[in-house]
Write a protein that holds these residues in place. Structure first.
Motif, PDB file in Angstrom:
ATOM      1  N   LYS A 101      33.257  31.639  48.222  1.00 23.30           N
ATOM      2  CA  LYS A 101      34.324  30.648  48.143  1.00 23.30           C
ATOM      3  C   LYS A 101      35.584  31.318  47.587  1.00 23.30           C
ATOM      4  N   ASN A 102      36.594  31.412  48.422  1.00 23.17           N
ATOM      5  CA  ASN A 102      37.806  32.130  48.060  1.00 23.17           C
ATOM      6  C   ASN A 102      38.463  31.535  46.822  1.00 23.17           C
ATOM      7  N   GLY A 103      38.737  32.392  45.847  1.00 22.54           N
ATOM      8  CA  GLY A 103      39.391  31.967  44.620  1.00 22.54           C
ATOM      9  C   GLY A 103      38.466  31.333  43.612  1.00 22.54           C
ATOM     10  N   GLU A 104      37.231  31.017  44.021  1.00 23.76           N
ATOM     11  CA  GLU A 104      36.264  30.424  43.113  1.00 23.76           C
ATOM     12  C   GLU A 104      35.277  31.461  42.582  1.00 23.76           C
ATOM     13  N   ASN A 105      34.626  32.164  43.499  1.00 20.29           N
ATOM     14  CA  ASN A 105      33.653  33.173  43.055  1.00 20.29           C
ATOM     15  C   ASN A 105      33.884  34.551  43.666  1.00 20.29           C
ATOM     16  N   CYS A 106      34.956  34.692  44.441  1.00 22.76           N
ATOM     17  CA  CYS A 106      35.318  35.968  45.060  1.00 22.76           C
ATOM     18  C   CYS A 106      36.698  35.793  45.699  1.00 22.76           C
ATOM     19  N   LEU A 107      37.205  36.856  46.311  1.00 22.46           N
ATOM     20  CA  LEU A 107      38.413  36.764  47.124  1.00 22.46           C
ATOM     21  C   LEU A 107      38.029  37.032  48.570  1.00 22.46           C
ATOM     22  N   VAL A 108      38.459  36.145  49.468  1.00 22.65           N
ATOM     23  CA  VAL A 108      38.122  36.235  50.883  1.00 22.65           C
ATOM     24  C   VAL A 108      39.398  36.450  51.684  1.00 22.65           C
ATOM     25  N   VAL A 109      39.382  37.453  52.559  1.00 23.56           N
ATOM     26  CA  VAL A 109      40.547  37.755  53.391  1.00 23.56           C
ATOM     27  C   VAL A 109      40.120  37.751  54.855  1.00 23.56           C
ATOM     28  N   PRO A 110      41.050  37.542  55.785  1.00 20.90           N
ATOM     29  CA  PRO A 110      40.690  37.575  57.208  1.00 20.90           C
ATOM     30  C   PRO A 110      40.239  38.978  57.617  1.00 20.90           C
ATOM     31  N   PRO A 111      39.293  39.081  58.548  1.00 21.06           N
ATOM     32  CA  PRO A 111      38.886  40.392  59.043  1.00 21.06           C
ATOM     33  C   PRO A 111      40.080  41.153  59.628  1.00 21.06           C
ATOM     34  N   SER A 112      40.135  42.447  59.357  1.00 24.91           N
ATOM     35  CA  SER A 112      41.171  43.352  59.879  1.00 24.91           C
ATOM     36  C   SER A 112      42.559  43.114  59.288  1.00 24.91           C
ATOM     37  N   ASP A 113      42.683  42.213  58.324  1.00 26.66           N
ATOM     38  CA  ASP A 113      43.985  41.980  57.695  1.00 26.66           C
ATOM     39  C   ASP A 113      44.133  42.961  56.534  1.00 26.66           C
ATOM     40  N   ILE A 114      44.609  44.145  56.859  1.00 30.19           N
ATOM     41  CA  ILE A 114      44.683  45.233  55.887  1.00 30.19           C
ATOM     42  C   ILE A 114      45.651  44.894  54.762  1.00 30.19           C
ATOM     43  N   GLN A 115      46.719  44.187  55.090  1.00 26.29           N
ATOM     44  CA  GLN A 115      47.713  43.849  54.082  1.00 26.29           C
ATOM     45  C   GLN A 115      47.119  42.914  53.018  1.00 26.29           C
ATOM     46  N   GLN A 116      46.428  41.855  53.467  1.00 22.78           N
ATOM     47  CA  GLN A 116      45.813  40.941  52.505  1.00 22.78           C
ATOM     48  C   GLN A 116      44.699  41.625  51.719  1.00 22.78           C
ATOM     49  N   LEU A 117      43.974  42.504  52.384  1.00 28.24           N
ATOM     50  CA  LEU A 117      42.898  43.219  51.700  1.00 28.24           C
ATOM     51  C   LEU A 117      43.464  44.089  50.584  1.00 28.24           C
ATOM     52  N   SER A 118      44.519  44.824  50.867  1.00 36.31           N
ATOM     53  CA  SER A 118      45.111  45.688  49.843  1.00 36.31           C
ATOM     54  C   SER A 118      45.747  44.853  48.728  1.00 36.31           C
ATOM     55  N   GLN A 119      46.348  43.716  49.070  1.00 37.90           N
ATOM     56  CA  GLN A 119      46.925  42.848  48.048  1.00 37.90           C
ATOM     57  C   GLN A 119      45.849  42.274  47.128  1.00 37.90           C
ATOM     58  N   SER A 120      44.710  41.909  47.701  1.00 35.73           N
ATOM     59  CA  SER A 120      43.605  41.384  46.897  1.00 35.73           C
ATOM     60  C   SER A 120      43.042  42.455  45.974  1.00 35.73           C
ATOM     61  N   LEU A 121      42.918  43.662  46.486  1.00 33.27           N
ATOM     62  CA  LEU A 121      42.442  44.766  45.650  1.00 33.27           C
ATOM     63  C   LEU A 121      43.405  45.034  44.503  1.00 33.27           C
ATOM     64  N   LEU A 122      44.683  45.070  44.821  1.00 35.10           N
ATOM     65  CA  LEU A 122      45.693  45.318  43.798  1.00 35.10           C
ATOM     66  C   LEU A 122      45.672  44.215  42.742  1.00 35.10           C
ATOM     67  N   HIS A 123      45.493  42.981  43.189  1.00 37.00           N
ATOM     68  CA  HIS A 123      45.448  41.855  42.260  1.00 37.00           C
ATOM     69  C   HIS A 123      44.310  42.023  41.254  1.00 37.00           C
ATOM     70  N   LEU A 124      43.120  42.358  41.742  1.00 37.51           N
ATOM     71  CA  LEU A 124      41.971  42.484  40.838  1.00 37.51           C
ATOM     72  C   LEU A 124      42.028  43.756  40.012  1.00 37.51           C
ATOM     73  N   LEU A 125      42.631  44.801  40.543  1.00 39.81           N
ATOM     74  CA  LEU A 125      42.760  46.040  39.768  1.00 39.81           C
ATOM     75  C   LEU A 125      43.677  45.841  38.567  1.00 39.81           C
ATOM     76  N   THR A 126      44.667  44.996  38.717  1.00 40.56           N
ATOM     77  CA  THR A 126      45.678  44.842  37.664  1.00 40.56           C
ATOM     78  C   THR A 126      45.469  43.606  36.798  1.00 40.56           C
ATOM     79  N   GLN A 127      44.544  42.741  37.180  1.00 42.09           N
ATOM     80  CA  GLN A 127      44.308  41.496  36.436  1.00 42.09           C
ATOM     81  C   GLN A 127      42.862  41.467  35.951  1.00 42.09           C
ATOM     82  N   ALA A 128      42.625  42.052  34.799  1.00 43.00           N
ATOM     83  CA  ALA A 128      41.262  42.186  34.287  1.00 43.00           C
ATOM     84  C   ALA A 128      40.612  40.825  34.018  1.00 43.00           C
ATOM     85  N   GLN A 129      41.378  39.872  33.503  1.00 40.54           N
ATOM     86  CA  GLN A 129      40.797  38.565  33.205  1.00 40.54           C
ATOM     87  C   GLN A 129      40.359  37.840  34.480  1.00 40.54           C
ATOM     88  N   GLU A 130      41.181  37.933  35.516  1.00 41.18           N
ATOM     89  CA  GLU A 130      40.822  37.310  36.791  1.00 41.18           C
ATOM     90  C   GLU A 130      39.591  37.997  37.388  1.00 41.18           C
TER      91      GLU A 130
END
Length: 332
Positions: A269-298
């Motif tokens: 469930k996106n935003g509830e227990n993980c982050l879900v991005v569309p397949p092949s959407d490299i931009q959203q995938l990298s943004q999600s990775l960056l978000h979790l790398l920089t937001q330890a509490q999240e």
């Protein structure tokens, strides 16, 4: 009851479902017999009867109350044997990826009940064949897949990203590995202070945009440690019938970034227990990775929520569902 499960091999990947459900059904008191070719690999710790034959044919399929063929080449030998009621166990809709699409499709049109392993999987089978199926979901072994101390905390380093690299040369063309490498390259431009660890079951060694640590994980215990010591686990498949690795990583207390591959919708469930991005959407995938790398509490919030979700997805629950279904068939 006696269950006969013909398989081509029991190596990595989706065959985990077979070995787990077979062991659980055996633990519930049923006689389970796995039949496979004499030189086939058995990588999992089975606690069932194992019968090796020269090849899978109607003559070599043992008798049972139920015969559960799974990958498409096992279906017609089981159906032709006439030695028990056949239930077509589908671990993935094979016409989506195998070369023998018409032959694989034909295995869904025999007069046998079909078992699927997720809501999306059930919908795909219905859409492509017009036939309904009963869902027996995948699960996770909570005795093995549970949290361990994070490497980043033990070594006081940046976060660790974990990824399972499946080889395109071995036919895993839908796993999105090229998307992963590109997203990692983009992410590292903004936040280079992370460690990348890769498990490559087929020994794949593709050129990487940055150094990574290869991890050997040939057992469930090693795989669980791989998940648990990471801060983020990434899955980039275009489609999956169920998708066990993200759920296993959740059980290990690791934040998950996954593509919406269909089969994981039952638990991801996106935003509830993980982050879900569309397949092949490299931009959203990298943004999600960056978000979790920089937001330890999240990252920690999602990891805790994912671990809580995984507690309900046990193999015993899966076996209970299968047992109930087969008993109901017996009465009809």
């Amino acid at each position: 009851m006696k269950l006969v499960i013909p398989v081509l091999s029991l190596e990595t990947g989706g065959t985990r479902f077979i070995y787990q459900i077979a062991n659980e059904m055996a633990a519930k008191g049923h006689h389970v017999e796995i039949v496979l070719p004499e030189h086939a690999v058995v990588a999992w710790p089975l606690r069932t009867q194992i019968t090796r034959v020269r090849e899978l044919t109607p003559a070599t399929i043992p008798a049972g109350d139920f015969i559960l063929p799974n990958f498409w080449p096992t279906v017609f030998p089981a159906w032709g044997a006439q030695k028990g009621r056949v239930v077509r166990l589908s671990l993935g809709f094979e016409p989506l990826w195998v070369k023998e699409k018409e032959n694989a499709l034909a295995t869904y049109h025999i007069d046998a009940p079909i078992l699927s392993i997720s809501q999306w999987h059930r919908q795909i089978i219905r859409q492509e064949t017009g036939r309904d199926s009963t869902i027996i979901p995948g699960g996770v072994d909570l005795s093995l897949f549970h949290p361990h101390p994070k490497k980043s905390l033990m070594a006081n380093t940046g976060p660790t990203i974990a990824y399972i690299l499946r080889s395109k040369e071995h036919g895993y063309t839908w796993k999105g590995s090229d998307d992963f490498w590109e997203a990692i390259r983009i992410t590292a431009q903004s936040f280079p202070h992370f460690t990348l660890q890769i498990v490559a079951p087929e020994g794949a060694a593709y050129p990487s945009p940055l150094p990574y640590q290869p991890i050997v994980a040939t057992t469930d215990a090693e795989l669980a440690l791989f998940y648990a010591q990471a801060d983020i686990f990434v899955s980039t498949s275009y489609f999956e019938a169920f998708a066990m690795p993200p759920l296993e990583a959740m059980a290990c207390g690791t934040a998950v970034v996954t593509t919406d591959n269909g089969g994981n919708r039952d638990y991801a469930k996106n935003g509830e227990n993980c982050l879900v991005v569309p397949p092949s959407d490299i931009q959203q995938l990298s943004q999600s990775l960056l978000h979790l790398l920089t937001q330890a509490q999240e990252r920690q919030r999602l990891a805790q929520a994912g671990q809580h979700t995984a507690q309900a997805w046990t193999w015993r629950h899966s076996a209970d569902r299968l047992e109930q279904f087969l008993f109901q068939l017996s009465r009809n």
